[in-house]
Write a protein that holds these residues in place. Structure first.
Motif, PDB file in Angstrom:
ATOM      1  N   TYR A   9      31.728  31.234  42.379  1.00 62.19           N
ATOM      2  CA  TYR A   9      32.890  32.084  42.300  1.00 62.19           C
ATOM      3  C   TYR A   9      33.721  31.946  43.762  1.00 62.19           C
ATOM      4  CZ  TYR A   9      29.849  34.544  38.978  1.00 62.19           C
ATOM      5  OH  TYR A   9      29.378  35.114  37.924  1.00 62.19           O
ATOM      6  N   HIS A  10      33.163  31.506  44.727  1.00 63.39           N
ATOM      7  CA  HIS A  10      34.138  31.035  45.976  1.00 63.39           C
ATOM      8  C   HIS A  10      35.197  30.133  45.684  1.00 63.39           C
ATOM      9  CE1 HIS A  10      31.925  33.057  49.688  1.00 63.39           C
ATOM     10  NE2 HIS A  10      31.727  33.934  48.292  1.00 63.39           N
ATOM     11  N   ASP A  41      46.496  35.650  53.203  1.00 63.47           N
ATOM     12  CA  ASP A  41      47.575  36.070  54.145  1.00 63.47           C
ATOM     13  C   ASP A  41      47.210  37.592  54.621  1.00 63.47           C
ATOM     14  OD1 ASP A  41      49.047  33.765  53.323  1.00 63.47           O
ATOM     15  OD2 ASP A  41      49.734  34.626  51.521  1.00 63.47           O
ATOM     16  N   LYS A  42      48.256  38.405  54.563  1.00 66.83           N
ATOM     17  CA  LYS A  42      47.818  39.822  55.242  1.00 66.83           C
ATOM     18  C   LYS A  42      47.218  40.647  54.243  1.00 66.83           C
ATOM     19  CE  LYS A  42      52.095  38.962  57.960  1.00 66.83           C
ATOM     20  NZ  LYS A  42      53.380  39.462  58.280  1.00 66.83           N
ATOM     21  N   ASP A  43      47.017  40.245  53.031  1.00 66.16           N
ATOM     22  CA  ASP A  43      46.369  41.206  51.988  1.00 66.16           C
ATOM     23  C   ASP A  43      44.792  40.903  51.902  1.00 66.16           C
ATOM     24  OD1 ASP A  43      48.757  42.497  51.657  1.00 66.16           O
ATOM     25  OD2 ASP A  43      49.144  40.848  50.307  1.00 66.16           O
ATOM     26  N   THR A  44      44.254  42.058  51.611  1.00 64.93           N
ATOM     27  CA  THR A  44      42.681  41.820  51.182  1.00 64.93           C
ATOM     28  C   THR A  44      42.849  41.976  49.338  1.00 64.93           C
ATOM     29  OG1 THR A  44      41.799  42.409  53.103  1.00 64.93           O
ATOM     30  CG2 THR A  44      40.386  42.646  51.040  1.00 64.93           C
ATOM     31  N   LEU A  45      42.416  40.893  48.717  1.00 62.08           N
ATOM     32  CA  LEU A  45      42.444  41.057  47.403  1.00 62.08           C
ATOM     33  C   LEU A  45      40.976  41.370  46.767  1.00 62.08           C
ATOM     34  CD1 LEU A  45      44.544  38.074  46.515  1.00 62.08           C
ATOM     35  CD2 LEU A  45      45.341  40.214  46.667  1.00 62.08           C
ATOM     36  N   VAL A  46      41.013  41.961  45.724  1.00 65.66           N
ATOM     37  CA  VAL A  46      39.861  42.372  44.847  1.00 65.66           C
ATOM     38  C   VAL A  46      39.839  41.116  43.854  1.00 65.66           C
ATOM     39  CG1 VAL A  46      38.537  43.894  43.492  1.00 65.66           C
ATOM     40  CG2 VAL A  46      39.593  44.616  45.171  1.00 65.66           C
ATOM     41  N   CYS A  47      38.551  40.414  43.725  1.00 64.89           N
ATOM     42  CA  CYS A  47      38.738  39.640  42.370  1.00 64.89           C
ATOM     43  C   CYS A  47      37.572  39.996  41.879  1.00 64.89           C
ATOM     44  CB  CYS A  47      38.515  38.160  43.218  1.00 64.89           C
ATOM     45  SG  CYS A  47      39.783  37.772  44.241  1.00 64.89           S
ATOM     46  N   LYS A  48      37.911  40.426  40.575  1.00 66.33           N
ATOM     47  CA  LYS A  48      36.758  40.933  39.390  1.00 66.33           C
ATOM     48  C   LYS A  48      36.623  39.868  38.322  1.00 66.33           C
ATOM     49  CE  LYS A  48      36.684  45.193  38.197  1.00 66.33           C
ATOM     50  NZ  LYS A  48      37.446  46.353  37.831  1.00 66.33           N
ATOM     51  N   PHE A  49      35.274  39.440  38.295  1.00 65.09           N
ATOM     52  CA  PHE A  49      35.131  38.503  37.126  1.00 65.09           C
ATOM     53  C   PHE A  49      34.593  39.194  35.872  1.00 65.09           C
ATOM     54  CE2 PHE A  49      35.239  36.201  40.970  1.00 65.09           C
ATOM     55  CZ  PHE A  49      35.624  34.595  40.726  1.00 65.09           C
ATOM     56  N   HIS A  78      43.400  35.006  36.211  1.00 60.35           N
ATOM     57  CA  HIS A  78      43.270  33.642  36.652  1.00 60.35           C
ATOM     58  C   HIS A  78      41.893  33.126  35.935  1.00 60.35           C
ATOM     59  CE1 HIS A  78      45.271  34.884  40.376  1.00 60.35           C
ATOM     60  NE2 HIS A  78      44.606  36.175  40.261  1.00 60.35           N
ATOM     61  N   ALA A  79      42.097  31.927  35.841  1.00 62.74           N
ATOM     62  CA  ALA A  79      40.919  31.129  34.943  1.00 62.74           C
ATOM     63  C   ALA A  79      40.422  30.007  35.838  1.00 62.74           C
ATOM     64  CB  ALA A  79      41.371  30.706  33.785  1.00 62.74           C
ATOM     65  N   TYR A  80      39.155  29.644  35.968  1.00 61.96           N
ATOM     66  CA  TYR A  80      38.511  28.437  36.412  1.00 61.96           C
ATOM     67  C   TYR A  80      37.362  28.048  35.762  1.00 61.96           C
ATOM     68  CZ  TYR A  80      36.276  25.772  40.171  1.00 61.96           C
ATOM     69  OH  TYR A  80      35.868  24.935  40.916  1.00 61.96           O
ATOM     70  N   LEU A  81      37.483  26.708  35.408  1.00 64.15           N
ATOM     71  CA  LEU A  81      36.177  26.147  34.290  1.00 64.15           C
ATOM     72  C   LEU A  81      35.770  27.131  33.523  1.00 64.15           C
ATOM     73  CD1 LEU A  81      34.656  24.290  37.159  1.00 64.15           C
ATOM     74  CD2 LEU A  81      36.200  23.357  35.518  1.00 64.15           C
ATOM     75  N   HIS A  82      36.522  27.865  32.421  1.00 63.96           N
ATOM     76  CA  HIS A  82      36.238  28.659  31.348  1.00 63.96           C
ATOM     77  C   HIS A  82      35.660  30.052  31.962  1.00 63.96           C
ATOM     78  CE1 HIS A  82      37.109  25.332  28.834  1.00 63.96           C
ATOM     79  NE2 HIS A  82      36.049  24.606  29.430  1.00 63.96           N
ATOM     80  N   THR A  83      35.937  30.413  33.307  1.00 63.43           N
ATOM     81  CA  THR A  83      35.612  31.477  33.802  1.00 63.43           C
ATOM     82  C   THR A  83      36.833  32.392  34.045  1.00 63.43           C
ATOM     83  OG1 THR A  83      33.603  30.792  34.576  1.00 63.43           O
ATOM     84  CG2 THR A  83      34.080  32.520  35.752  1.00 63.43           C
TER      85      THR A  83
END
Length: 175
Positions: A9-10, A41-49, A78-83
């Protein structure tokens, strides 16, 4: 959805946001799909799989609410290796529960709920015909798909209720 290692995930997050740092899970974990926070950058993002279909559904909802000036996170896909994962800016404001725990007055609590009902009323005024996601038009479908990935019995008991509610009467949008 296949669960992966934390390192996977990272890597997925770093693939979309090469300058992401301090990738971490929130203090309160979700019960259905992996969620991470990342400083970019200056933001915190939520990344939900999640499943691809859920991610695309959520994007349609986000865009529709934005179009009607209803406050909601602006999501990116976003997509990464079928995820698949969605990302949006983290809102660090305290939740109503946290504010109540901190001693919020009864009048402030009442006003907060009035605001929630006002937003719900505005959402219900959006013509249902404008909501046309490519997947999962009815919440019951999302709930059933998510049920595959959780042993949470509370969600299981709601599935039948949502299925019934989805098949009765005029369709309106609710949150």
């Amino acid at each position: 959805m296949e669960y992966r290692s934390t390192e996977f995930y990272h890597a997925a997050i770093k693939n979309s946001y090469p300058n992401a740092c301090d990738i971490r899970q929130p203090d309160i974990l979700g019960v259905i799909a992996p969620v991470f926070l990342a400083d970019v950058d200056k933001d915190t993002l939520v990344c939900k799989f999640n499943r691809r279909e859920v991610i695309f559904h959520n994007k349609v909802v986000s865009d529709l609410l934005q179009f009607h000036d209803i406050p909601a996170p602006r999501t990116r896909i976003h997509a990464y290796l079928h995820t698949w994962f969605e990302s949006y800016k983290y809102n660090d404001a305290k939740t109503l529960h946290e504010l109540i725990q901190g001693g919020l007055s009864d009048e402030d609590i009442f006003n907060a709920y009035c605001g929630v009902f006002d937003l719900q009323s505005r959402i219900s005024q959006i013509p249902a015909g404008t909501f046309a996601p490519p997947y999962f038009q009815y919440y019951k479908s999302i709930l059933e798909a998510q049920q595959e990935f959780t042993a949470n019995m509370i969600l299981g008991s709601y599935r039948k209720l949502y299925r019934h509610m989805s098949n009765v009467g005029t369709q309106i949008l609710l949150h």
